[in-house]
Design an enzyme around this catalytic site. Sequence first.
Site, PDB file in Angstrom:
ATOM      1  N   ASP A  27     109.648  52.543 -10.685  1.00  0.00           N
ATOM      2  CA  ASP A  27     109.940  51.319  -9.951  1.00  0.00           C
ATOM      3  C   ASP A  27     109.002  50.260 -10.556  1.00  0.00           C
ATOM      4  O   ASP A  27     107.964  50.616 -11.137  1.00  0.00           O
ATOM      5  CB  ASP A  27     109.617  51.584  -8.476  1.00  0.00           C
ATOM      6  CG  ASP A  27     109.417  50.311  -7.693  1.00  0.00           C
ATOM      7  OD1 ASP A  27     110.330  49.476  -7.687  1.00  0.00           O
ATOM      8  OD2 ASP A  27     108.331  50.150  -7.091  1.00  0.00           O
ATOM      9  N   ASP A  29     107.939  46.488  -9.272  1.00  0.00           N
ATOM     10  CA  ASP A  29     106.984  45.776  -8.433  1.00  0.00           C
ATOM     11  C   ASP A  29     106.255  46.754  -7.509  1.00  0.00           C
ATOM     12  O   ASP A  29     106.898  47.530  -6.805  1.00  0.00           O
ATOM     13  CB  ASP A  29     107.721  44.710  -7.608  1.00  0.00           C
ATOM     14  CG  ASP A  29     106.761  43.725  -7.023  1.00  0.00           C
ATOM     15  OD1 ASP A  29     106.589  42.667  -7.622  1.00  0.00           O
ATOM     16  OD2 ASP A  29     106.147  44.033  -5.974  1.00  0.00           O
TER      17      ASP A  29
END
Length: 309
Positions: A27, A29
């Site tokens: 992932d 952020d």
Amino acid sequence: MAEKSCRLLGGKEASDFVASMDAFIFDCDGVLWNEAGPLDGAVEVLQELRKLGKQVFFVTNNSSKSRAEYVKKFEKFGIQASMEEIYGTAFAVAFYLKEILKFDKKVYTVGTTGMVEEFDALKIPHTGSGPDQSSGGYNVKEWSTLTLDPEVGAVVCGFDEHFSYHKLIKAASYLAKDSCLFIATNRDDRFPFKSSDVVIPGTGCFVISVEAAARRKAKVIGKPERYMFDCMKLCHDINPSRTCMIGDRLGTDILFGNNCGLTTILMLSGISSLADVKDCQTSSDLDDRKSIPDFYMPSIEALKAPIKH
Ligand code: PLP
Ligand code: CA
């Protein structure tokens, strides 16, 4: 129901774990960067994984950028990444329309210029991006006589800094036809900023508004739905049982990884905490139960040592 455990991954278990995996899906952020810039260790961990010959992929729910724009963002942070490794929801929606549905009409977009770049790249005609053309006042006559494009066959709702009442009218009016597809990039309700007291609403707020106005539910393409992983599997040779999903949010990243049959690691450098894991472990909600990670680590920096040993 027996409680699924979630334990700290460290020491020899972590080195053995890294050795046992072929692919790592990150992932973005909250794991690789936050609003202040890249997180400590991100550059080195990615470099070392590549040296070991591991496959790496990047999966983000943020629909505001095209893959080409993401390549530049990664470059700016000193992280090597190619377009083919980056799965953002703007790209994923365009790919879904073109390659899976063979969609051949026009899209009404609630989205950024980055999102429509992906439609342009796949030659999908679109309308609606940018600021709307309304006079701005309370004007029922203007609203009720808005022209609708008969070519529109889908509404795609992503992040749009120009979201407006006028756009809501258009989106809901297109969606009044049952044949018009309704697709959303993601449902994240807020930007994950920690450094300010200001609440910054995310794409999920636009999606809920359009759903309410249209009296219909959108099909979501982003995490936790498994579509982006399916898309990845169409383009790359990936073995789910030797693939690890690393994220900072239980209800999106970890649920996505678990939905796809991957081993999941929660990084505590972003949104979700160990208290949130505990809540999932004691919850009776099925999605909460499926959002429990296999392991947790403090941050991506903690992967440095196990990769080198
Ligand atoms: N949507 C928007 C508009 C964002 O700005 C962000 C993060 O900044 C996200 C979604 C979540 O992105 P990710 O899936 O990389 O955590
Ligand atoms: Ca995240």
